[in-house]
Scaffold this active site. Structure first.
Site, PDB file in Angstrom:
ATOM      1  N   GLY A 157      27.265   4.812  29.347  1.00 37.42           N
ATOM      2  CA  GLY A 157      27.472   6.092  30.204  1.00 37.42           C
ATOM      3  C   GLY A 157      28.980   6.484  30.317  1.00 37.42           C
ATOM      4  O   GLY A 157      29.976   5.777  29.978  1.00 37.42           O
ATOM      5  N   CYS A 158      29.634   6.801  31.213  1.00 35.81           N
ATOM      6  CA  CYS A 158      30.966   7.152  31.755  1.00 35.81           C
ATOM      7  C   CYS A 158      31.808   5.967  31.511  1.00 35.81           C
ATOM      8  O   CYS A 158      31.909   4.388  32.114  1.00 35.81           O
ATOM      9  CB  CYS A 158      31.446   8.154  33.241  1.00 35.81           C
ATOM     10  SG  CYS A 158      32.980   7.878  33.127  1.00 35.81           S
ATOM     11  N   PHE A 159      32.467   5.699  30.595  1.00 33.14           N
ATOM     12  CA  PHE A 159      33.950   4.332  29.887  1.00 33.14           C
ATOM     13  C   PHE A 159      34.591   4.018  31.186  1.00 33.14           C
ATOM     14  O   PHE A 159      35.536   2.579  30.707  1.00 33.14           O
ATOM     15  CB  PHE A 159      34.137   4.448  28.710  1.00 33.14           C
ATOM     16  CG  PHE A 159      34.630   5.820  28.420  1.00 33.14           C
ATOM     17  CD1 PHE A 159      35.327   6.581  28.994  1.00 33.14           C
ATOM     18  CD2 PHE A 159      35.120   5.965  27.057  1.00 33.14           C
ATOM     19  CE1 PHE A 159      36.152   7.685  28.779  1.00 33.14           C
ATOM     20  CE2 PHE A 159      36.084   7.472  26.444  1.00 33.14           C
ATOM     21  CZ  PHE A 159      36.471   8.273  27.458  1.00 33.14           C
TER      22      PHE A 159
END
Length: 239
Positions: free
Chosen positions: A61-63
């Site tokens: 997902g979002c880093f």
């Protein structure tokens, strides 16, 4: 994360004290994260001991949150947000956000296997950093760029990762099937500077407060021996 540049760039960041961060973590925990941690057993198969630093690449997902989690793990020497799975020509945020590059938002972790093993990093990844049962999305973020994936740098990493996924699946550690892809590592491309250390530099950002600070608290609670209060950052804080 919200498409486009974040509300806070590195030019307008906020560095807070450990005490203030702890208070925010408590508040975030009380409001409940979208993805609660899952208590899972350690891997039965792990890598052999090595005397030098190694690299592992995780996509969940979002880093912002994945980087933030690994920056708080003892034995991690560096954690960089970036892109893996596609080519250098398309490795920029705006292009990757279109979902057609083959890239996944990823984090390249440099670690000392004498302090933390690949298997232990996998346990944190599956338990705390993301939800491995969500196909091509994580929480509010949808698209193949937010898929759950492991990019195996070595054959040994692939064996450990495949074995651990099989172990967790057999034990029914999660209420749904694990969809994490294990792919060969073909390259990692660091993300733009404003994405680096985003959790630490922007702890009051609404996305971070709701989605990611609870992950740090879960790491501290579930893996106290592995937790470091002060994260290892890509950029040094300005005095």
């Amino acid at each position: 994360m919200v498409q486009g540049k974040p509300a806070y760039s590195l030019g307008k960041t906020l560095i807070i004290s450990v005490a203030a961060l702890a208070a925010m973590l408590a508040t975030a925990s009380a409001t409940s994260a979208q993805e609660p941690a899952v208590v899972i057993p350690p891997p039965s198969l792990d890598e052999r001991a090595s005397g030098s630093t190694e690299i592992a690449v995780f996509a969940g997902g979002c880093f912002w949150g994945v980087q933030g989690v690994f920056q708080h793990v003892k034995g991690v020497k560096k954690a960089v947000s970036g892109y893996a799975g596609g080519t250098a020509a398309t490795a920029d945020y705006e292009t990757v956000s279109g979902g057609k590059t083959g890239h996944a938002e990823s984090v390249e972790v440099t670690y000392d296997p004498r302090e933390v093993t690949y298997g232990q990093l996998l346990q944190v990844f599956f338990s705390v950093a993301h939800n491995p049962t969500q196909l091509n999305y994580q929480g509010p973020d949808h698209g193949t760029q937010y898929r759950s994936a492991l990019f195996a740098v070595t054959n040994e990493q692939k064996k450990v990762a495949d074995a651990y996924i099989a172990q967790l699946s057999k034990s029914r550690a999660f209420p749904a099937a694990i969809v994490t892809q294990v792919s060969p590592f073909k390259g990692f491309y660091a993300a733009e500077d404003y994405h680096q250390d985003f959790l630490t530099r922007n702890p009051t950002h609404p996305y971070i407060v709701y989605n990611d600070l609870p992950k740090i608290e879960n790491l501290r609670a579930l893996f106290p021996a592995a937790f470091r209060a002060n994260p290892v950052l890509v950029f040094k804080a300005k005095s």
